[in-house]
Design a protein around this motif. Sequence first.
Motif, short mmCIF file in Angstrom:
data_model
loop_
_atom_site.label_atom_id
_atom_site.label_comp_id
_atom_site.label_asym_id
_atom_site.label_seq_id
_atom_site.Cartn_x
_atom_site.Cartn_y
_atom_site.Cartn_z
N GLU A 71 0.77 4.05 -2.84
CA GLU A 71 0.66 5.41 -2.68
C GLU A 71 1.68 6.45 -3.33
OE1 GLU A 71 -0.09 5.76 1.54
OE2 GLU A 71 -2.25 4.92 1.46
N THR A 75 0.88 -1.24 0.11
CA THR A 75 -0.02 -0.07 0.00
C THR A 75 1.02 1.37 0.04
OG1 THR A 75 -1.72 -1.29 1.16
CG2 THR A 75 -1.77 1.15 1.09
N GLU A 76 2.04 1.45 0.96
CA GLU A 76 3.00 2.55 0.82
C GLU A 76 3.54 2.65 -0.58
OE1 GLU A 76 4.01 2.57 5.48
OE2 GLU A 76 5.31 1.19 4.13
N TYR A 85 1.40 6.34 -7.05
CA TYR A 85 0.28 7.52 -7.49
C TYR A 85 0.86 8.57 -7.50
CZ TYR A 85 -3.59 3.58 -7.00
OH TYR A 85 -4.26 2.63 -7.32
N SER A 86 1.48 9.25 -6.68
CA SER A 86 1.85 10.50 -6.48
C SER A 86 2.84 10.62 -7.43
CB SER A 86 2.46 10.71 -5.18
OG SER A 86 3.69 10.04 -4.68
#
Length: 82
Positions: A8, A4-5, A11-12
Motif C-alpha cells: 500500500e 500488504t502494508e 502504491y502511494s
Amino acid sequence: MTTTEIQEKLYSIVKIYLPQDVDASAIKPDSHLMNDLNINSAHLVDVALDVEDAFDITLDEKDMEAMQTVNDAVSIVERKTA
C-alpha cells in the motif's frame, strides 16, 4: 510491517510518478514500473529515493536494477527491513 502494508505504501509512492495517461488503478503487484506504468527513468530515481525515505532503508545499485516491478520493490523492502 506486513506485505500488504508495504504494498500500500509503495502504491502511494508510485502513484505520484504515473504519467497523466496512466490511471492509478493500473498499479498491480506484477506491474513493470517502466513498461506497464510508463514511469520514465528520471522518475524511477525519485521512486527509489522516496522508497528509501518511506521505509528508512538504503538502496544500492543492485537493488535499483532489481526493482523492475512493484513485487520486486516489495521484496527488496521486506529484505532490507527484516
